[in-house]
Design an enzyme around this catalytic site. Structure first.
Site, PDB file in Angstrom:
ATOM      1  N   ARG A  61     -23.002   0.951   8.740  1.00  0.00           N
ATOM      2  CA  ARG A  61     -24.330   0.366   8.907  1.00  0.00           C
ATOM      3  C   ARG A  61     -25.154   0.464   7.635  1.00  0.00           C
ATOM      4  O   ARG A  61     -25.943  -0.419   7.311  1.00  0.00           O
ATOM      5  CB  ARG A  61     -25.057   1.039  10.075  1.00  0.00           C
ATOM      6  N   ILE A 109      12.592 -13.923  -5.826  1.00  0.00           N
ATOM      7  CA  ILE A 109      13.430 -12.739  -5.978  1.00  0.00           C
ATOM      8  C   ILE A 109      14.781 -13.007  -5.332  1.00  0.00           C
ATOM      9  O   ILE A 109      14.843 -13.504  -4.205  1.00  0.00           O
ATOM     10  CB  ILE A 109      12.775 -11.513  -5.325  1.00  0.00           C
ATOM     11  N   LYS A 139       8.821  -5.241   1.018  1.00  0.00           N
ATOM     12  CA  LYS A 139       8.764  -6.686   0.768  1.00  0.00           C
ATOM     13  C   LYS A 139       7.786  -7.285   1.781  1.00  0.00           C
ATOM     14  O   LYS A 139       8.112  -7.479   2.947  1.00  0.00           O
ATOM     15  CB  LYS A 139      10.139  -7.337   0.909  1.00  0.00           C
ATOM     16  N   LYS A 311      13.160  -2.754  -7.952  1.00  0.00           N
ATOM     17  CA  LYS A 311      12.809  -3.256  -9.275  1.00  0.00           C
ATOM     18  C   LYS A 311      13.202  -2.253 -10.358  1.00  0.00           C
ATOM     19  O   LYS A 311      13.013  -1.041 -10.183  1.00  0.00           O
ATOM     20  CB  LYS A 311      11.298  -3.513  -9.380  1.00  0.00           C
ATOM     21  N   CYS A 430     -13.961 -12.997  33.708  1.00  0.00           N
ATOM     22  CA  CYS A 430     -13.425 -13.893  32.674  1.00  0.00           C
ATOM     23  C   CYS A 430     -13.878 -13.423  31.295  1.00  0.00           C
ATOM     24  O   CYS A 430     -15.075 -13.177  31.088  1.00  0.00           O
ATOM     25  CB  CYS A 430     -13.908 -15.314  32.937  1.00  0.00           C
TER      26      CYS A 430
END
Length: 697
Positions: A61, A109, A139, A311, A430
């Site tokens: 806030r 890659i 990944k 890598k 609802c």
């Protein structure tokens, strides 16, 4: 050369900031500029601590108060700037994205799900550059983008595209909270980094829940949600959706580190967010072990991954390995196998249909079902949920009915925290309109009627559909746009639309607005059968509507009978006790009655006897589009049907003639061309009827 942009610890808006500000009108321009500079600096630091360090030092806030004050000052003193944090709320819509060239290629890659291919990659690396250390990362299954910073400021953000050039989506990227507008600390003067934009799994499920409850089509998976969002032409829409980003590679920089791991360690210092799942591997065996551990942990992460990336760490070795035309040769992606059919239920959303029927929808961890990624599945109704004992957190088997509609087939394992005998219970009210949800046998229904926005949207769509009044220019997308713009709050509002409001919306030109308004005007005196069908009364489609029209002739007679003598309806063909009850319930609902009265203020259904005139057109099928002179399109349909023909709403290979009037829809004409259906104008249509002794008047 590097640059420094660290926050001043004496900034009053950094720790325990005040939120009671002097009125804007009491500030001078110089005082406003000074306060704006301090607020921007502090808010950027708060963003970094929240998104990068995940260690905020002020309450939400308080942050909101600082942000609102900055916006207020920028607006009052015209101090907006592209680097300002307030750009995260979105900007003006753009017409199209500009294609720009990447500062460095964004290649793909090389990848495989087979361990042998991973070891072959490592063997090649060893042959060419010797033993190396690897960096292992998740990944990400998101949208890859390039972010370019010049003198510490975000200059542009570009989608990957074809790897050489992509779309400039800078305005959209600025709305993502974890994308810094300005870098922190001792960052390079020029820096192009690669990042993955994604939607967190919990935020994706919540966003899909909201879409389902609004009556909108949910996204198939987080990646689709991200891709669809980042290419929105309106940045304010992007700002409303929960996107995040991980940065994971340097594409180009004025200062480069010696290793990839060192680069990733510097990223947080600059305000660039990285995943905490990065590890260093001394050998390919360690890298494979990392992948196996990530496969087990993938469901615990709050973002989708589909494998790991291995890598080479050393930058000189990377350069020596080089690249092919398609991918960098220093990296390899070890893919996970696709999830197959069995997956946990994350949440359950409640979908409200046109008739108020409540359909519970299971929101799933995305799973492969028959080669298709599925993230939601129908639970059908409360009775079926109880029979299968399905609950949130359970692991379930998902199948596709007819290879199309996904559904939960069975519970494979109950959730660890669930009672073995527990199952999901529908809410009492609802989620869209807060009206009571009531059970009707195995089904459940929202009692809000047309006062429920979800039912309203679908009711308007149905009113305009082929089974309704056939407004070809008003489909699902257009209805959603008009409802969201506040132009349609009821079916009756269709008759209050004007060209000025329509043409102010994206995608609407004068011609399309004129065509729609003309189509709407033609529905002011619809045949009774068409009007009854268009109202969307449960179980009352075109066939039943025609029988009701034939029996009662006038709309008020149908309505009064339904309200006071519903048993009389049971004598009509296609109307039994159940359907009669549904018609009675529809017309006695206060909300529906008010909505129908509003429509009747604009529409006067015509009496229609629908008596047979012969079989002169037996075996022929007609489709109509556009406005006819002297008669309405519905009257023309009735005429051909009275003489033995079929009149349908869409063109197919079974159509014999497409009759085209004024301001016709393009879709039906295109379909006619695709299906080799003859197209006739009104004069030719009248001649065709006259040859068979039929008068259209």
């Amino acid at each position: 050369m590097s640059r420094a942009d660290s926050v001043d610890e004496d900034n009053p808006y950094l720790r325990d900031p005040p939120t009671d500000f002097d009125p804007v009108e009491e500030l001078s321009a110089d005082e406003a500029r000074e306060q704006v500079a301090l607020l921007r600096e502090a808010i950027r630091e708060h963003d970094r601590r929240y998104y990068v360090e995940t260690d905020p030092i002020i309450a939400d806030r308080t942050y909101d108060a600082l942000f609102a004050r900055l916006q207020e000052l920028e607006d009052a003193f015209d101090l907006t700037h592209p680097d300002s944090p307030t750009r995260s709320v979105g900007g003006e819509p753009i017409e199209e994205f500009e294609t720009v060239e990447h500062v460095a290629p964004m290649l793909s890659i090389d990848q495989s799900g087979e361990e042998a291919d991973v070891r072959e990659f490592a063997d090649r690396v060893r042959r060419e550059v010797g033993d190396v250390r690897y960096v292992c990362e998740p990944k990400f299954d998101g949208v890859s983008m390039a972010f370019v910073y010049e003198d510490g400021s975000l200059e542009r953000a570009v989608t990957r595209g074809d790897g050489r050039e992509g779309d400039d989506v800078t305005q959209n990227a600025r709305t993502i909270g974890s994308v810094p507008q300005k870098l922190h600390g001792d960052s390079p003067d020029f820096l192009a980094v690669r990042g993955e934009v994604y939607m967190p799994k919990d935020a994706f499920q919540e966003h899909n829940r909201e879409r389902i409850e609004r009556g909108e089509e949910p996204f198939a998976n987080p990646r689709n949600a991200t891709a669809g969002t980042i290419r929105q032409l309106d940045p304010s829409i992007v700002a409303e959706r929960p996107l995040e980003v991980f940065f994971f590679d340097v594409l180009e920089a004025s200062d480069l580190e010696d290793s990839h791991r060192e680069e990733l360690e510097r990223f947080p210092e600059w305000g660039l967010r990285v995943t905490d799942q990065v590890e260093t591997a001394a050998s390919i065996d360690d890298a494979i072990d990392y992948r196996d551990r990530m496969l087990e942990a993938r469901d615990d992460l709050n973002y989708e991954i589909d494998g790991t990336v291995i890598k080479v760490d050393d930058r000189d070795a990377r350069e020596e390995l080089g690249r092919t035309a398609r991918h960098d040769r220093y990296a390899f992606a070890y893919k996970f196998p696709a999830r197959a059919e069995v997956t946990p239920i994350v949440d359950v959303a409640v979908q409200i249909g046109r008739t108020g029927r409540v359909t519970p929808v299971a929101l799933l961890e995305p799973v492969d079902v028959g080669g298709v990624t599925v993230s939601r599945a129908s639970l059908h109704n409360p009775e079926e949920i109880a029979e299968k004992n399905v609950d949130v957190g359970d692991t379930v088997r998902v199948q596709r009915a007819g290879d199309v509609i996904p559904y939960v087939a069975e519970v494979v394992e109950k959730g660890a925290e669930n009672d073995p005998e527990s199952h999901y219970e529908l809410p009492d009210h609802c989620p869209v309109c807060d009206s009571a949800i009531e059970r009707d046998g195995p089904m459940a229904f929202c009692t809000g009627g047309l006062a429920c926005d979800a039912q309203l949207r679908r009711s308007i769509e149905y009113y305009a559909s082929d089974d309704g009044l056939d407004l070809e220019g008003l489909g699902e997308k257009s209805v959603r746009q008009l409802v969201d713009a506040g132009l349609l709050e009821s079916v009756a509002d269709l008759y209050e639309l004007d060209g000025e409001n329509l043409t102010a919306l994206e995608g609407w030109g004068e011609k399309s607005a004129e065509n729609l308004l003309s189509e709407i005007e033609d529905t002011r005196n619809p045949p009774l059968a068409d009007f009854l069908s268009a109202l969307g009364i449960p179980h009352v489609g075109p066939t039943t509507a025609r029988e009701l029209a034939r029996e009662f002739a006038r709309f008020e007679t149908v309505r009064e009978t339904a309200e006071t003598e519903p048993e009389r309806l049971e004598g009509v063909d296609d109307v039994g006790e159940t359907v009669a009850g549904q018609i009675h319930d529809f017309f006695t609902s206060e909300a529906n009655a008010a909505a129908v009265d509003d429509v009747l203020a604009h529409v006067s259904p015509t009496e229609s006897e629908l008596e047979s005139g012969g079989d002169e057109l037996e075996g022929l099928t007609f489709v109509f589009t556009g406005s006819l002179e002297g008669v309405t399109r519905s009257e023309a349909q009735e005429t051909v049907e009275a003489h033995g023909a079929n009149a349908t709403g869409s063109v197919s290979g079974n159509t014999d003639y497409l009759v085209v009037g004024e301001n016709p829809g393009q879709t039906k004409r295109d379909d006619a061309g695709d299906n080799d259906v003859p197209i006739v104008d009104e004069d030719e249509f009248r001649e065709l009827l006259a040859e068979r002794g039929i008068d259209l008047e």
